[in-house]
Design a protein around this motif. Sequence first.
Motif, PDB file in Angstrom:
ATOM      1  N   ALA A  92     -45.001 -38.385 -34.026  1.00 13.98           N
ATOM      2  CA  ALA A  92     -45.941 -38.565 -32.921  1.00 13.98           C
ATOM      3  C   ALA A  92     -45.594 -39.781 -32.072  1.00 13.98           C
ATOM      4  N   ALA A  93     -44.945 -40.769 -32.680  1.00 17.29           N
ATOM      5  CA  ALA A  93     -44.609 -42.002 -31.967  1.00 17.29           C
ATOM      6  C   ALA A  93     -43.335 -41.898 -31.142  1.00 17.29           C
ATOM      7  N   ARG A  94     -42.590 -40.805 -31.288  1.00 21.56           N
ATOM      8  CA  ARG A  94     -41.300 -40.692 -30.586  1.00 21.56           C
ATOM      9  C   ARG A  94     -41.404 -40.869 -29.064  1.00 21.56           C
ATOM     10  N   PRO A  95     -42.438 -40.322 -28.404  1.00 24.24           N
ATOM     11  CA  PRO A  95     -42.515 -40.526 -26.956  1.00 24.24           C
ATOM     12  C   PRO A  95     -42.643 -41.993 -26.546  1.00 24.24           C
ATOM     13  N   PHE A  96     -43.041 -42.849 -27.479  1.00 21.69           N
ATOM     14  CA  PHE A  96     -43.198 -44.278 -27.173  1.00 21.69           C
ATOM     15  C   PHE A  96     -41.990 -45.098 -27.632  1.00 21.69           C
ATOM     16  N   THR A  97     -40.970 -44.424 -28.149  1.00 23.13           N
ATOM     17  CA  THR A  97     -39.775 -45.112 -28.624  1.00 23.13           C
ATOM     18  C   THR A  97     -38.836 -45.377 -27.449  1.00 23.13           C
ATOM     19  N   ARG A  98     -38.490 -46.631 -27.259  1.00 22.67           N
ATOM     20  CA  ARG A  98     -37.645 -47.012 -26.139  1.00 22.67           C
ATOM     21  C   ARG A  98     -36.167 -46.878 -26.496  1.00 22.67           C
TER      22      ARG A  98
END
Length: 296
Positions: A87-93
């Motif tokens: 779920a956190a992948r879209p926020f991974t830079r």
Amino acid sequence: MPTEHRPQLAKLTRPRLHKAVARERLFALLDEARSHKPAICVVGPPGAGKTTLVASWLDARGIKSIWYQVDPGDAELATFFYYLGEAARPFTRKGQRPLPALTPEYLHDVEGFSRRFFRELFSRLLDGAVLVLDNHQEISGEKTFHRLIAQAAEDVPVGITLIAISRRDPPDCYARLIANENVQLVDWDDLQLTFEETRQIVEAKGPVGRPEEIERLHQQSGGWAAGLTLILEGYRKNDKPLPEVPAGRDAIFDYFAAQIFEQVPEEVRQFLMATSFLPTVQISVAEALTGEPASG
């Protein structure tokens, strides 16, 4: 910058809303809580409008979020952390590694792993973002899962909010957070529809009745959003005008049967049926009536 990829799993997808009425009274409550508290707990019975409230508030305010549908499989903590990492992948830079998995070498110190995981997760979220754990009640209260979420709530940084949506009050491990006023509780007293909200829902779903008819609907549904919707749907399907109410009770019964009664073990159903005939039931009477030593 965050990547454009969005997870497509239903477990990690915010619910789709159809003609949801904006409950500005509760939006204001969530706005206030978000500005002062690290965590919010929305608690109420099935069909109280908990999920719709939070999802419509996020939409109305344009808030970036992770929406996580908790299910019994999340009691297996490796599963929980895997999906939360997804779920956190879209926020991974660019250049950042994915969040770590709970692999065997971390099992000797799961609480330490969880604290590091959540701190890293929160650091990746945009300022003002929200982490929503829907169906929080799907994990029984004694599980380690709840202790880890309570611990994570203590590490929520300023500008981030953790929201738990549940049919049950928070387990005992959340007591310190509540005592320290770090959690805003939004409960049934808040969630019950006002007359004005009932009127707005009736107008959105149509047909619009006279004020006295809407008042009867409001009294009949008892401020319960699902009850109001089921009554309106029953009249729409039968092509009837708005009520002289007690229609819709069959739909309401069917709703609770599917949501609650059919979900419990057979012995619990038998117990509930046997004790339902009495207005009040002492434990000793329940044990004598059902032969169930776990009546208490």
